[in-house]
Each structure stands twice: as structure tokens, then as C-alpha cells.
Design a protein around this motif. Sequence first.
Motif, PDB file in Angstrom:
ATOM      1  N   PHE A  10       0.840  -1.181   0.000  1.00 25.87           N
ATOM      2  CA  PHE A  10       0.000   0.000   0.000  1.00 25.87           C
ATOM      3  C   PHE A  10       0.879   1.236   0.000  1.00 25.87           C
ATOM      4  O   PHE A  10       1.847   1.313   0.754  1.00 25.87           O
ATOM      5  N   ARG A  11       0.556   2.194  -0.853  1.00 25.43           N
ATOM      6  CA  ARG A  11       1.337   3.428  -0.899  1.00 25.43           C
ATOM      7  C   ARG A  11       1.204   4.176   0.413  1.00 25.43           C
ATOM      8  O   ARG A  11       0.120   4.535   0.835  1.00 25.43           O
ATOM      9  N   GLU A  12       2.304   4.410   1.067  1.00 30.97           N
ATOM     10  CA  GLU A  12       2.292   5.041   2.379  1.00 30.97           C
ATOM     11  C   GLU A  12       1.699   6.447   2.320  1.00 30.97           C
ATOM     12  O   GLU A  12       0.925   6.840   3.187  1.00 30.97           O
ATOM     13  N   ASP A  13       1.997   7.210   1.280  1.00 34.86           N
ATOM     14  CA  ASP A  13       1.455   8.560   1.185  1.00 34.86           C
ATOM     15  C   ASP A  13      -0.071   8.533   1.039  1.00 34.86           C
ATOM     16  O   ASP A  13      -0.769   9.392   1.568  1.00 34.86           O
ATOM     17  N   LEU A  14      -0.588   7.519   0.346  1.00 35.57           N
ATOM     18  CA  LEU A  14      -2.037   7.388   0.206  1.00 35.57           C
ATOM     19  C   LEU A  14      -2.682   7.073   1.553  1.00 35.57           C
ATOM     20  O   LEU A  14      -3.735   7.604   1.895  1.00 35.57           O
ATOM     21  N   TYR A  15      -2.040   6.232   2.343  1.00 28.10           N
ATOM     22  CA  TYR A  15      -2.558   5.923   3.671  1.00 28.10           C
ATOM     23  C   TYR A  15      -2.703   7.202   4.480  1.00 28.10           C
ATOM     24  O   TYR A  15      -3.722   7.435   5.124  1.00 28.10           O
ATOM     25  N   TYR A  16      -1.713   8.075   4.459  1.00 27.34           N
ATOM     26  CA  TYR A  16      -1.785   9.297   5.248  1.00 27.34           C
ATOM     27  C   TYR A  16      -2.787  10.294   4.680  1.00 27.34           C
ATOM     28  O   TYR A  16      -3.321  11.132   5.403  1.00 27.34           O
ATOM     29  N   ARG A  17      -3.080  10.217   3.412  1.00 29.88           N
ATOM     30  CA  ARG A  17      -4.147  11.048   2.852  1.00 29.88           C
ATOM     31  C   ARG A  17      -5.511  10.566   3.331  1.00 29.88           C
ATOM     32  O   ARG A  17      -6.407  11.366   3.568  1.00 29.88           O
ATOM     33  N   LEU A  18      -5.670   9.246   3.429  1.00 29.14           N
ATOM     34  CA  LEU A  18      -6.937   8.676   3.879  1.00 29.14           C
ATOM     35  C   LEU A  18      -7.109   8.766   5.396  1.00 29.14           C
ATOM     36  O   LEU A  18      -8.218   8.830   5.898  1.00 29.14           O
ATOM     37  N   PHE A 122     -13.134  -5.096  16.117  1.00 34.03           N
ATOM     38  CA  PHE A 122     -13.818  -4.453  14.993  1.00 34.03           C
ATOM     39  C   PHE A 122     -12.877  -3.516  14.247  1.00 34.03           C
ATOM     40  O   PHE A 122     -12.158  -2.737  14.831  1.00 34.03           O
ATOM     41  N   MET A 123     -12.863  -3.652  12.927  1.00 36.16           N
ATOM     42  CA  MET A 123     -12.038  -2.761  12.106  1.00 36.16           C
ATOM     43  C   MET A 123     -12.955  -1.797  11.369  1.00 36.16           C
ATOM     44  O   MET A 123     -13.938  -2.222  10.776  1.00 36.16           O
ATOM     45  N   ASN A 124     -12.637  -0.532  11.392  1.00 36.88           N
ATOM     46  CA  ASN A 124     -13.452   0.385  10.615  1.00 36.88           C
ATOM     47  C   ASN A 124     -13.100   0.232   9.139  1.00 36.88           C
ATOM     48  O   ASN A 124     -12.158  -0.469   8.767  1.00 36.88           O
ATOM     49  N   GLU A 125     -13.878   0.845   8.301  1.00 36.18           N
ATOM     50  CA  GLU A 125     -13.715   0.648   6.857  1.00 36.18           C
ATOM     51  C   GLU A 125     -12.339   1.064   6.364  1.00 36.18           C
ATOM     52  O   GLU A 125     -11.773   0.440   5.486  1.00 36.18           O
ATOM     53  N   ARG A 126     -11.800   2.120   6.925  1.00 38.45           N
ATOM     54  CA  ARG A 126     -10.486   2.580   6.475  1.00 38.45           C
ATOM     55  C   ARG A 126      -9.415   1.550   6.791  1.00 38.45           C
ATOM     56  O   ARG A 126      -8.559   1.262   5.963  1.00 38.45           O
ATOM     57  N   GLU A 127      -9.470   0.984   8.001  1.00 36.82           N
ATOM     58  CA  GLU A 127      -8.484  -0.033   8.362  1.00 36.82           C
ATOM     59  C   GLU A 127      -8.642  -1.270   7.483  1.00 36.82           C
ATOM     60  O   GLU A 127      -7.660  -1.877   7.070  1.00 36.82           O
ATOM     61  N   LEU A 128      -9.878  -1.644   7.183  1.00 33.71           N
ATOM     62  CA  LEU A 128     -10.124  -2.781   6.316  1.00 33.71           C
ATOM     63  C   LEU A 128      -9.568  -2.512   4.916  1.00 33.71           C
ATOM     64  O   LEU A 128      -8.908  -3.374   4.328  1.00 33.71           O
ATOM     65  N   LEU A 129      -9.820  -1.320   4.404  1.00 32.85           N
ATOM     66  CA  LEU A 129      -9.283  -0.955   3.095  1.00 32.85           C
ATOM     67  C   LEU A 129      -7.771  -1.017   3.095  1.00 32.85           C
ATOM     68  O   LEU A 129      -7.150  -1.556   2.162  1.00 32.85           O
ATOM     69  N   TYR A 130      -7.154  -0.525   4.150  1.00 33.97           N
ATOM     70  CA  TYR A 130      -5.705  -0.570   4.269  1.00 33.97           C
ATOM     71  C   TYR A 130      -5.196  -2.011   4.220  1.00 33.97           C
ATOM     72  O   TYR A 130      -4.259  -2.322   3.507  1.00 33.97           O
ATOM     73  N   LYS A 131      -5.854  -2.904   4.945  1.00 33.35           N
ATOM     74  CA  LYS A 131      -5.410  -4.301   4.974  1.00 33.35           C
ATOM     75  C   LYS A 131      -5.610  -4.976   3.615  1.00 33.35           C
ATOM     76  O   LYS A 131      -4.788  -5.769   3.188  1.00 33.35           O
ATOM     77  N   ILE A 132      -6.701  -4.668   2.953  1.00 36.04           N
ATOM     78  CA  ILE A 132      -6.973  -5.270   1.650  1.00 36.04           C
ATOM     79  C   ILE A 132      -5.929  -4.819   0.621  1.00 36.04           C
ATOM     80  O   ILE A 132      -5.387  -5.632  -0.119  1.00 36.04           O
ATOM     81  N   LEU A 133      -5.674  -3.527   0.604  1.00 35.69           N
ATOM     82  CA  LEU A 133      -4.724  -3.001  -0.380  1.00 35.69           C
ATOM     83  C   LEU A 133      -3.318  -3.394  -0.016  1.00 35.69           C
ATOM     84  O   LEU A 133      -2.478  -3.605  -0.830  1.00 35.69           O
TER      85      LEU A 133
END
Length: 133
Positions: A10-18, A122-133
Motif C-alpha cells: 500500500f502506498r504510504e502517502d495514500l494511507y496518510y491522505r486517507l 472491529f475494524m473500521n472501513e479505512r483499516e479494512l481498506l488498508y489491509k486489503i490493499l
Amino acid sequence: MPKRREVGRFREDLYYRLNTIEIKVPPLRERKEDIPLLFRKFAVDFADKYKMPTIRRNEEATALLQSYYWYGNIRQLKNVAEQISVIESNHDITPAVLQKYLPSNESVKAIAPLHQPSADSFMNERELLYKIL
């Protein structure tokens, strides 16, 4: 030319944008006072969309809406409002009419996942997205 990224990273800069502001919204079943207002909003929206009268519910139907568990949260409430708006010819909704659109809690449990995550896991949607990507 930019370096080729490793597959599955996962692009680290994208994570910090999200990762900006975390908003926790409790499930609908924990916000029973919001149910009548949300149902009315959806009913008005669908009446406008389908060019028909707005569905109305009596106090008993409102009590049934508030006592239902809402496994599908607000999406399920919205779907029920749309189904009733489109299918029912009588726009005065009673508990008997409403019950036709609410699956029993037992039948919903049969299709629900066997493992229900605890509040701690419980993982919120952002954390789930992070794990998937």
C-alpha cells in the motif's frame, strides 16, 4: 521513471491522505431515536423519485421499526422504505404491512456469519481498506 512498486504493498502517502479524521457511528440498533426520522426521510425521497404519495406509518409501526434489530443497519432501513414505497398501494403503513418486509431475526441469524467480531476486534472501513490493499 518511478520505481515499480511491490505487488500487495500500500502506498504510504495514500494511507496518510486517507487517515484524516476518524468518525465512529454506532449501529442503527443503538440509535433507536433516529429510526423514525431516517425512515421518514427515505419515504419522502422515494415518493419524490417515483412520483407517488409519501408512505406514512402509525405509532405501532414506528414502535416496530424501533424494536427491530436492523442487522443491515441504515441500508436495510432504506431498502425497506423503498420496497414499501414501490410495492404497497395503501400508503398508510401498519405493523402488519411492515412485518412483511422485515425478515425474522431468526432467519437473519441463519445467514449471518458465524463469527461476530467483538468491539475490540472491529475494524473500521479505512483499516479494512488498508489491509486489503
